[in-house]
Design an enzyme around this catalytic site. Structure first.
Site, PDB file in Angstrom:
ATOM      1  N   SER A 125       0.834  -1.201   0.000  1.00  0.00           N
ATOM      2  CA  SER A 125       0.000   0.000   0.000  1.00  0.00           C
ATOM      3  C   SER A 125       0.868   1.250   0.000  1.00  0.00           C
ATOM      4  O   SER A 125       1.986   1.243   0.537  1.00  0.00           O
ATOM      5  CB  SER A 125      -0.862  -0.021   1.264  1.00  0.00           C
ATOM      6  OG  SER A 125      -1.426   1.237   1.495  1.00  0.00           O
ATOM      7  N   TYR A 150      -1.647  -1.365  11.117  1.00  0.00           N
ATOM      8  CA  TYR A 150      -1.921  -1.829   9.746  1.00  0.00           C
ATOM      9  C   TYR A 150      -0.784  -1.405   8.811  1.00  0.00           C
ATOM     10  O   TYR A 150      -0.247  -2.215   8.049  1.00  0.00           O
ATOM     11  CB  TYR A 150      -3.256  -1.276   9.238  1.00  0.00           C
ATOM     12  CG  TYR A 150      -3.439  -1.494   7.750  1.00  0.00           C
ATOM     13  CD1 TYR A 150      -3.734  -2.760   7.248  1.00  0.00           C
ATOM     14  CD2 TYR A 150      -3.270  -0.449   6.834  1.00  0.00           C
ATOM     15  CE1 TYR A 150      -3.873  -2.976   5.882  1.00  0.00           C
ATOM     16  CE2 TYR A 150      -3.401  -0.659   5.466  1.00  0.00           C
ATOM     17  CZ  TYR A 150      -3.699  -1.922   4.997  1.00  0.00           C
ATOM     18  OH  TYR A 150      -3.819  -2.139   3.640  1.00  0.00           O
ATOM     19  N   LYS A 154       2.308  -3.621   6.521  1.00  0.00           N
ATOM     20  CA  LYS A 154       2.678  -3.548   5.097  1.00  0.00           C
ATOM     21  C   LYS A 154       4.183  -3.295   4.964  1.00  0.00           C
ATOM     22  O   LYS A 154       4.856  -3.893   4.125  1.00  0.00           O
ATOM     23  CB  LYS A 154       1.877  -2.457   4.381  1.00  0.00           C
ATOM     24  CG  LYS A 154       0.394  -2.755   4.269  1.00  0.00           C
ATOM     25  CD  LYS A 154       0.125  -4.030   3.489  1.00  0.00           C
ATOM     26  CE  LYS A 154      -1.326  -4.446   3.518  1.00  0.00           C
ATOM     27  NZ  LYS A 154      -1.575  -5.816   3.060  1.00  0.00           N
TER      28      LYS A 154
HETATM   29  P1  NAD Z   1     -10.786  -7.235   1.774  1.00  0.00           P
HETATM   30  O1  NAD Z   1     -10.917  -7.202   3.246  1.00  0.00           O
HETATM   31  O2  NAD Z   1     -11.985  -6.947   0.948  1.00  0.00           O
HETATM   32  O3  NAD Z   1     -10.219  -8.661   1.322  1.00  0.00           O
HETATM   33  C1  NAD Z   1      -9.320  -9.396   2.101  1.00  0.00           C
HETATM   34  C2  NAD Z   1      -9.816 -10.840   2.129  1.00  0.00           C
HETATM   35  O4  NAD Z   1      -8.895 -11.616   2.904  1.00  0.00           O
HETATM   36  C3  NAD Z   1     -11.189 -10.991   2.802  1.00  0.00           C
HETATM   37  O5  NAD Z   1     -12.029 -11.774   1.970  1.00  0.00           O
HETATM   38  C4  NAD Z   1     -10.894 -11.713   4.112  1.00  0.00           C
HETATM   39  O6  NAD Z   1     -11.946 -12.541   4.512  1.00  0.00           O
HETATM   40  C5  NAD Z   1      -9.617 -12.477   3.754  1.00  0.00           C
HETATM   41  N1  NAD Z   1      -8.730 -12.787   4.888  1.00  0.00           N
HETATM   42  C6  NAD Z   1      -8.223 -11.935   5.810  1.00  0.00           C
HETATM   43  N2  NAD Z   1      -7.452 -12.601   6.691  1.00  0.00           N
HETATM   44  C7  NAD Z   1      -7.457 -13.907   6.312  1.00  0.00           C
HETATM   45  C8  NAD Z   1      -6.849 -15.079   6.815  1.00  0.00           C
HETATM   46  N3  NAD Z   1      -6.097 -15.060   7.918  1.00  0.00           N
HETATM   47  N4  NAD Z   1      -7.042 -16.250   6.167  1.00  0.00           N
HETATM   48  C9  NAD Z   1      -7.805 -16.290   5.053  1.00  0.00           C
HETATM   49  N5  NAD Z   1      -8.422 -15.205   4.529  1.00  0.00           N
HETATM   50  C10 NAD Z   1      -8.251 -14.026   5.160  1.00  0.00           C
HETATM   51  O7  NAD Z   1      -9.589  -6.261   1.380  1.00  0.00           O
HETATM   52  P2  NAD Z   1      -9.196  -5.679  -0.059  1.00  0.00           P
HETATM   53  O8  NAD Z   1      -9.634  -4.267  -0.117  1.00  0.00           O
HETATM   54  O9  NAD Z   1      -9.597  -6.622  -1.129  1.00  0.00           O
HETATM   55  O10 NAD Z   1      -7.629  -5.660   0.108  1.00  0.00           O
HETATM   56  C11 NAD Z   1      -6.826  -6.737  -0.333  1.00  0.00           C
HETATM   57  C12 NAD Z   1      -5.390  -6.479   0.058  1.00  0.00           C
HETATM   58  O11 NAD Z   1      -4.962  -5.238  -0.490  1.00  0.00           O
HETATM   59  C13 NAD Z   1      -5.160  -6.375   1.563  1.00  0.00           C
HETATM   60  O12 NAD Z   1      -3.914  -6.966   1.856  1.00  0.00           O
HETATM   61  C14 NAD Z   1      -5.117  -4.882   1.799  1.00  0.00           C
HETATM   62  O13 NAD Z   1      -4.349  -4.575   2.945  1.00  0.00           O
HETATM   63  C15 NAD Z   1      -4.452  -4.403   0.528  1.00  0.00           C
HETATM   64  N6  NAD Z   1      -4.742  -3.008   0.199  1.00  0.00           N
HETATM   65  C16 NAD Z   1      -6.036  -2.614   0.045  1.00  0.00           C
HETATM   66  C17 NAD Z   1      -6.329  -1.294  -0.263  1.00  0.00           C
HETATM   67  C18 NAD Z   1      -7.762  -0.818  -0.412  1.00  0.00           C
HETATM   68  O14 NAD Z   1      -7.989   0.387  -0.405  1.00  0.00           O
HETATM   69  N7  NAD Z   1      -8.730  -1.695  -0.555  1.00  0.00           N
HETATM   70  C19 NAD Z   1      -5.274  -0.364  -0.425  1.00  0.00           C
HETATM   71  C20 NAD Z   1      -3.969  -0.812  -0.286  1.00  0.00           C
HETATM   72  C21 NAD Z   1      -3.700  -2.142   0.022  1.00  0.00           C
END
Ligand code: NAD
Ligand code: UDP
Length: 344
Positions: A125, A150, A154
């Protein structure tokens, strides 16, 4: 070829899944539903039932389950690691929960992935940069001490992966530093689906637009930015999805072991401007008021986005207006279909 997506029922993972399916890849999704629902799988099947993803319900912090999974799927060509908890606020309240899930989860995954030398893409991120001294933000800007657990997960995650690649010549990995993903799949059958009150701006705007929330709070308008509100780099989630596929293809033929890329459009847009653009493209006015700044928000973050374009040939296709419209279509679909994320 078969690709494993951890967290593949989440917002970004599900969109990447559709892209991989449409390009003929087989997809295995690993999720424990901590922030998603099995309904997302049904939505994915509605988009493409011919090449359905295989869902494995498990927690990636569980070593035994992970080992079994990789024995069962011994024909994988790559892994994309989305699974993490992502609420900045919650991570401040429950740091151990976040460090456990995001760091232990990553380490357990790395053990099995590195042992098999499978190419790995990591969801990082722009939060790793904090308030960068240099704008637009290049990949070589230093990490600033994070405001939240958080953010630290990262920063640490990237370091752990980089260190691991340096011990095994065959193991290759890439951290993609997402800026602000927004929008939904063209079909409007999947999109960002918050379980609770949205923390992100765009789902909040669409929920106000549909009448689910009374007003949008704009967190501060006294920042040192052109209109006083925070500036971000919003990117359509399907453009972000494409970056993952290009990243995997690059790792399959690359010489070096570890890569880092920003994924953003390189365009800074203020919160006020984004709200205006939403109002313009949808012709719906968004009830909003200015409130205090949100703790930990950096005033300005937008990417120097040329490295990924030059090196991976990534070309974003969607404008911010198109991304906003797609998010709005998804919100309308949710409303008219009556679907609920907790309807597992
Ligand atoms: P999200 O929460 O929609 O998806 C994450 C998924 O991972 C969920 O379905 C959750 O159930 C699953 N999960 C979490 N912990 C788990 C575990 N221990 N075992 C199995 N499954 C698990 O999040 P997102 O927005 O799709 O983000 C995906 C990735 O991108 C994350 O790592 C997040 O930190 C990163 N990210 C997201 C954003 C954003 O704005 N959405 C920005 C930068 C980085
Ligand atoms: N924001 C806002 N009201 C909201 C949610 C977000 O004003 O209800 C602002 C937030 O302060 C930030 C921008 O919108 O400047 C993007 O926030 P988001 O949480 O979507 O992503 P972040 O950049 O924090 O990862």
């Amino acid at each position: 070829m078969k690709i494993l997506l951890t967290g593949g029922l989440g917002y970004i993972g599900a969109h990447v899944c559709t892209l991989l399916q449409s390009r003929g890849y087989r997809v295995v999704i690993v999720d424990n539903l901590v922030n998603s629902s099995k309904q997302m799988l049904r939505q994915l099947l509605a988009i493409d039932s011919k090449n359905p993803p295989i869902l494995e319900l498990l927690d990636i912090t569980n070593t035994k389950d992970l080992e079994k999974l990789f024995q069962q799927h011994d024909d994988l060509s790559g892994v994309i690691h989305f699974a993490a908890l992502k609420s900045v606020n919650q991570s401040i309240q429950k740091p151990l929960k976040y460090y456990h899930n995001n760091i232990i989860g990553l380490i357990e995954l790395l053990k099995v992935v590195e042992a098999r030398s499978l190419p790995l893409i990591f969801s990082s991120s722009c939060t790793v940069y904090g308030q960068s001294d240099v704008l637009p933000i290049t990949e070589n800007q230093p990490f600033k001490p994070s405001y939240s657990p958080y953010g630290f997960t990262k920063q640490m995650g990237e370091q752990i992966i980089k260190d691991t690649t340096s011990t095994n010549e065959q193991f290759k990995a890439m951290s993609l530093r997402y800026f602000n993903p927004i929008g939904a799949h063209d079909s409007a059958l999947i999109g960002q689906w918050p379980i609770n009150e949205p923390e992100n701006l765009v789902p909040y705007i669409t929920q106000v637009a549909i009448g689910k929330r009374k007003e949008l709070k704009i967190f501060g308008d006294q920042y040192d930015t052109p209109d006083g509100s925070c500036v971000r780099d919003y990117i359509h989630v399907m453009d972000l999805a494409e970056a993952h596929l290009l990243g995997l293809e690059y790792l399959w033929s690359s010489k070096s072991n570890y890569y880092v890329f920003n994924v953003g459009l390189g365009e800074g847009v203020s919160v006020k401007r984004l709200v205006k653009r939403f109002e313009e493209v949808t012709k719906i006015s968004i009830n909003h008021r200015i409130t205090n700044p949100r703790e930990g928000d950096v005033p300005i973050a937008y990417a120097e986005a040329s490295k990924i374009q030059t090196q991976l040939g990534w070309i974003p296709k969607y404008s911010i207006d198109e991304a906003l419209l797609s998010a709005w279509k998804w919100e309308q679909y949710l409303d008219s279909s009556g679907l609920s994320i907790d309807s597992t």
